[in-house]
Scaffold this active site. Sequence first.
Site: not given
Ligand SMILES: [Zn+2]
Length: 950
Positions: A371, A374
Amino acid sequence: MSGFAKRYSFRSGKVHDESCKTHNSGPLAIAACCVLFCLGIGLIIGFEAGRGGTGGQSRPWQQVRLPETLLPIHYDVELQVDVTAFTVVGQVNVTLRCATPTRHVILHSAELDIIGGDGTPGIQGSGDVIAPRITSWFLYTENQYLVLELDKALTKGAVYTVNLNFRGTLRDGLIGFYRSSYVNKDGQTRYLATTHMQPMGARLAFPCFDEPAFKATFTVTLVHRAGYTALANMPLENNVTRNDGWIADRFQRSVRMPTYLLAFVVSDYTSVGTVSSSGLETRIWARPAYIAAGMGDYGLDVAHKIVAYYEEYFDVPFPLPKIDHISIPDYSIGAMENWGLITYAESLLLYDARRPSASLKRGVAQIVAHELAHMWFGNLVTMEWWDGIWLNEGFASYVQYLGYGYVEPDVNVMEQFAYYRCQAVMEDDSLTSSRPIFQPVNHPDESREIFDSITYSKGASILRMLGNFVGESTFRKGLKSYLERNAYSNAVQDELWEALTLAARADGQTDLDVKTVMDTWTLQMGYPVVNLTRDYGRGTAQATQQHFLLDPTATVTVPSDFGYRWHIPLTYTTRGNSFDLPEQAWMRPDQDTSPVNLQGAGSDDWVLVNIHRVGYYRVNYDLTNWQLLTDYLNSDLYEEIPPDNRGTLIDDAFNLGRAGQLDLSTALDVTRYLVRERHFVPWSMAKAAMNYVETVFGSVNDLNDNWQAYMVQLISPFYNEVGWTLQQSDYNTEVGQVLAISTACTYGQPGCVNNATALFRRWMDTNNNSHIPETFKSTVYCTAIRYGGGPEWDFAWQRYLEGEPSEQSLLLSAMACSRDADILRSYLERSMDAAHVRRQSAPDVISYVGRSGVGKSLAWNFLVDNWDFYVENFDETQFTMASIVSSVTKQFSSQEDLDNLEQFLRDHPNQGTATRAFSQAVDTTGANLRFRRDNESKIRAWLDGLNRGN
Ligand SMILES: [Zn+2]
Ligand SMILES: *[C@@H]1O[C@H](CO)[C@@H](O)[C@H](O)[C@H]1NC(C)=O
Ligand SMILES: *[C@@H]1O[C@H](CO)[C@@H](O)[C@H](O)[C@H]1NC(C)=O
Ligand SMILES: *[C@@H]1O[C@H](CO)[C@@H](O)[C@H](O)[C@H]1NC(C)=O
Ligand SMILES: *[C@@H]1O[C@H](CO)[C@@H](O)[C@H](O)[C@H]1NC(C)=O
Ligand SMILES: *[C@@H]1O[C@H](CO)[C@@H](O)[C@H](O)[C@H]1NC(C)=O
């Protein structure tokens, strides 16, 4: 990470809302969706794909994509949330610039009551600009639009603010602004309000331009009752108590971002946190009891370290002042990378150090690292449209390994990559029903179809391969320039290729064009098998390539611009030479054969291609070289071939055997070296590949018995060495021990079964399981339930009902291990009752049952009988139905299985979001049947040969 949307049925001119439910399919992500059902009164309004189709001028709302006439600049959003009454009262002022004169303001809005809002829509010009008057407005539900009609056109270049008031509900589905709950220590149900926007959920929370390229800044105000804490993407700016007791929390203005990354949470959670030397605040949020028990501590420790690592790796600073990580009880997927407020399924973010488990820690570190990757890839630079999602997801799925390796430096994380990221997807991608990784998304609804293993795992694999052939420092240089050039904006894959090509040129790789190479990997499905044929007399070799198809009789009907040929970066080495700096060579699509210089390898020296399985391809050798490799694996020197390559040799050999390109007995011969193997990576890969024999022959009793005995023979030395005394010296030792125990028990090694059963009995007797090490639990539970009966199962069910999330997910899978058909049937029935099994877990139950030998036909019949239940609840999340279907049909290998499938497809011509999974199931079942016919006697003879001491 992933998401979904909702479904409309259009009956009698009314929009019916159907609750949107999804499930958590573990660490893998699921899907995005939105199916549009137009039934009933005559008129079925079609859609026009893309922008600028016919009718775009007079009825621009009929376009499925937003017109680019108006571009949002800033939103002021206020949402007053009553967490217990499930109501939301909202107001949004969106400031926009007119790019092309238009008489319509079109933005997304779904399930929001604009009419019942407090006041009608309004519009003002900025500065001296005089706004036209709104003459009428309406909802165009087919495209989830709110349309305002104006008496005059807006002026090009001018800035306006549109005011909208609305009412909504805290939904009971898992998308948009929705409610979740948990039971606290005092037995009270506590509600929380949370969001999931990707890909098309923001429009369910407030009216907005809900496409990834329509970036804007956001100032969010969340109004709530005392006793709750509100969180949003940005830190709190100020809070005021209003007259009627409501508390209004206003958050700082965000950076420029897309709507799908917004997040709002109102809860009674508590947190643990830390502030870095650069002032970045990281906090982990969860139920107060979990935070008090320290279950957020490991997540916090890795989260703040990984951000710092990425800031250095990308050489681009993280732009927000804080990142919150929050665990949500009702959650559709693994996690979602909302900028500054990342949401997770509870069992994936929280870690209980009182019950140590290297694999659970690994799970937390990996998902946090994913995460956080990202935050740069996806958030700072966003794909232009959903067809580019593979770049975000593939990138995060690769870089998470780097982040995880940084926080767990004792773990050789890249040696796990071949198992976790390459092996399964290369099986999917060798079917004719696969797809190219870059897939056009014409209708927004199709965005749900692309959150699959091709997007995540193939994406990660080919980016790793790319990083490897351009070299790490060039790769980072290219990434940095791509991120800086496109920061706060959107990009397409060609812009990344260009940045990397420029970086490669600057570093002296003048003849490399990244796009030319990568287009062969992204724009056509599948991958090649490289045949290496040696000339032992001359000490040379020739390599050829061919599209690898698991089913030798399959024909590819989808044409490719590249003719199913690839630019292949070969890496190879020979006995006695380096695995760290292997030889490299390019194979080009237009060459039939490529000479490979073997650097003087003698005729007794093996050659190995695809070092560390960095390349996304398989390798076949001539039989002499296979024999040289097999002999070496069977010698004391076997560990000189690295673990990922040892596993890959078995995986390639087995898949080549399935494809009819290698004699199955040659593949089986490679597996015999496993008696020596003590590393979990090759063992895991071997088990996954060899499992195919059970898939096909599990019901052929004599053969299956011999096979189980062979597996016990292979694992016993490892099992006897590690035993049941918990070894926690390092990750590989711990995971290896768990593998040895679980393999021994799975294949029925009697000592293992006795030990597992005894440990479970003690739990039943004392009602305390603290004597079972966390990492052994899944084996102990599953084995005891498999060899036990009703009492063991009922005990597990009771513990499931009252357990914590991580215990629940272990039991959910273990309860499917029963071999009693009545128990399994009752388990399937209970899974449909949301009072006992959270709706998001029902698909897991049928998938687990379907994967077991006894459960195969049970699960299939149950799925057929309850098809409507699954469609109703899970069709919105494409990946969910697909994974149910592929799990339940995984073991299909008989004519009867194929007949059942075909009968079902005749009865249900529309399979919704499971369409691709069904066509894969038909392909796979057919291939399994042929394999069974062609290989049964061969395998039987091979196993008999072993028994005779051959
Ligand atoms: Zn992802
Ligand atoms: C929207 O604009 C109106 C009129 O200017 C103002 O009264 C209201 O407070 C604004 N709402 C928000 C959420 O900023
Ligand atoms: C406002 O925020 C501060 C800082 O977070 C907090 O201590 C205070 O309790 C809040 N006030 C209200 C009324 O919620
Ligand atoms: C590679 O070898 C296999 C097995 O001998 C054969 O079936 C296949 O056609 C070969 N492919 C090429 C491109 O030579
Ligand atoms: C496993 O079983 C063996 C023999 O039956 C016994 O000696 C050993 O103590 C058992 N180990 C555990 C952890 O139960
Ligand atoms: C379970 O047993 C352990 C060790 O014997 C003990 O420390 C713990 O308090 C027990 N737990 C419960 C809930 O009784």
